[in-house]
Scaffold this active site. Sequence first.
Site, PDB file in Angstrom:
ATOM      1  N   GLY A 156       0.818  -1.207   0.000  1.00 45.41           N
ATOM      2  CA  GLY A 156       0.000   0.000   0.000  1.00 45.41           C
ATOM      3  C   GLY A 156       0.853   1.258   0.000  1.00 45.41           C
ATOM      4  N   ASP A 158       3.426   2.098  -1.995  1.00 44.26           N
ATOM      5  CA  ASP A 158       4.004   1.521  -3.205  1.00 44.26           C
ATOM      6  C   ASP A 158       5.473   1.840  -3.470  1.00 44.26           C
ATOM      7  OD1 ASP A 158       1.265   1.232  -3.304  1.00 44.26           O
ATOM      8  OD2 ASP A 158       1.109   1.649  -5.435  1.00 44.26           O
ATOM      9  N   GLU A 382      -5.186  13.251  -2.507  1.00 44.06           N
ATOM     10  CA  GLU A 382      -4.659  11.926  -2.170  1.00 44.06           C
ATOM     11  C   GLU A 382      -3.601  12.020  -1.070  1.00 44.06           C
ATOM     12  OE1 GLU A 382      -2.991  10.128  -5.638  1.00 44.06           O
ATOM     13  OE2 GLU A 382      -2.639   8.184  -4.671  1.00 44.06           O
TER      14      GLU A 382
END
Length: 420
Positions: A156, A158, A382
Amino acid sequence: MTDLDAQARAILRGNDKGGYTLPTHGLYPYQWNWDSAFAAWGFATFDNSRAWDELDTLMASQWDTGMVPHIIFHQPDPGYFPGPDVWGTGQSPATSGISQPPVAATLARLIWDMDPQAGRDRIAVLYPKLVAWHRWWHEVRCTHGPVAIIHPWESGRDNCPDWDIGMAGVDGTRVGPYTRRDTGHVNPDMRPTKEDYDRYITMVEYGRSVDWDQDRIVADGPFLMADPGITFILLRAHDDLAAIGRALGHDVSEIEGWAGALRAALPALWNDKLGAYDAKDLRTDRFAGILGSGAFLAYLADAENPALDTQLMRVWNAVTYGIPSADPESVSFNPRKYWRGPTWPVVNALLALGFKGSGRTDLAERLRSETETLIRQHGFYEYFDPLDATPCGGADFSWTAAIWLTWARHHPDTALKGAA
Ligand code: GLC
């Protein structure tokens, strides 16, 4: 309800594809595993039934092995790469061949706590599926002690520097031809490099070449690293799952056994030289030597200690907004590049859950307030630059909207009740 609350709800509704929620339109046009669990938590603040639907849809794509995949490709979308054909897992609906941080049991417990009566039947259906997923982690991914990941995307987090050492061992030069799509949606400077991407795709091609035989990938695949982040998330989730099971009247000794084994494996992740938990390349037995937000998830699993407290305050005080994904004093730090320094509201929410659980309400409140400031200033991005608050990545992001509603906006006591 404030304007921001209304906007957050509208983002979740707008990204709702009917039973599952996109992380954001464009950049991420499918259902992602841990994003979905966070979206469910957000929905639970205003539509409890929709929250359970989200978790049902996620668990409906569980493999026979118990694994819950990291992406579910419900409807084809040419705007994303690597799509279902590249993964080639043969599942229906199509899915990727790796998993993602198992936050679902922890968040399902919080959702249940928000409306115990409405949730009882819903969680009873999910429970055996969550048990099967946790068993998969234990049997397939904990064979080396801590949780091992077979691809950086499984973490998660990355592109974080934790994986550089393992990535260096992957030969990406023989990858087949492909066209990236992510760099068409957001600023390419914030995204992984081409060399990184060649390696990511090489790992996917390897998985496909062995029909996603997970034991074989763990034994022989191009990448295998112990991830402190998932290790702590799973440890916490085992405890939450056991609590759910007990409340439903099940025998939870098997889950307690997994949790005991995982806790006993934690010393293997402690890097004395770094003075912190650290990722480890399981092919070479070398530590990554990088302090990242995965190490601080120790608070979530009641695995913190005074040395980690010192590191946390050093790293946190070196920035202004939130906990950075990588140590600002390390050479790998980049405040805007994917997982190499920025702060993620969603990781902050998990860390705050941990702080609160270990009685550090002052730290939980500081983190909430910094995260609130980021969202108030710039909206539901994000992630953010932790030095100057620049919003980064995708806009109108589901999990940022969700953690606004559950935690960042106010009243951590309501949203996090039962968390301790
Ligand atoms: C990126 C993130 C990952 C997330 C996904 C969808 O791949 O690194 O954690 O699940 O985007 O938001």
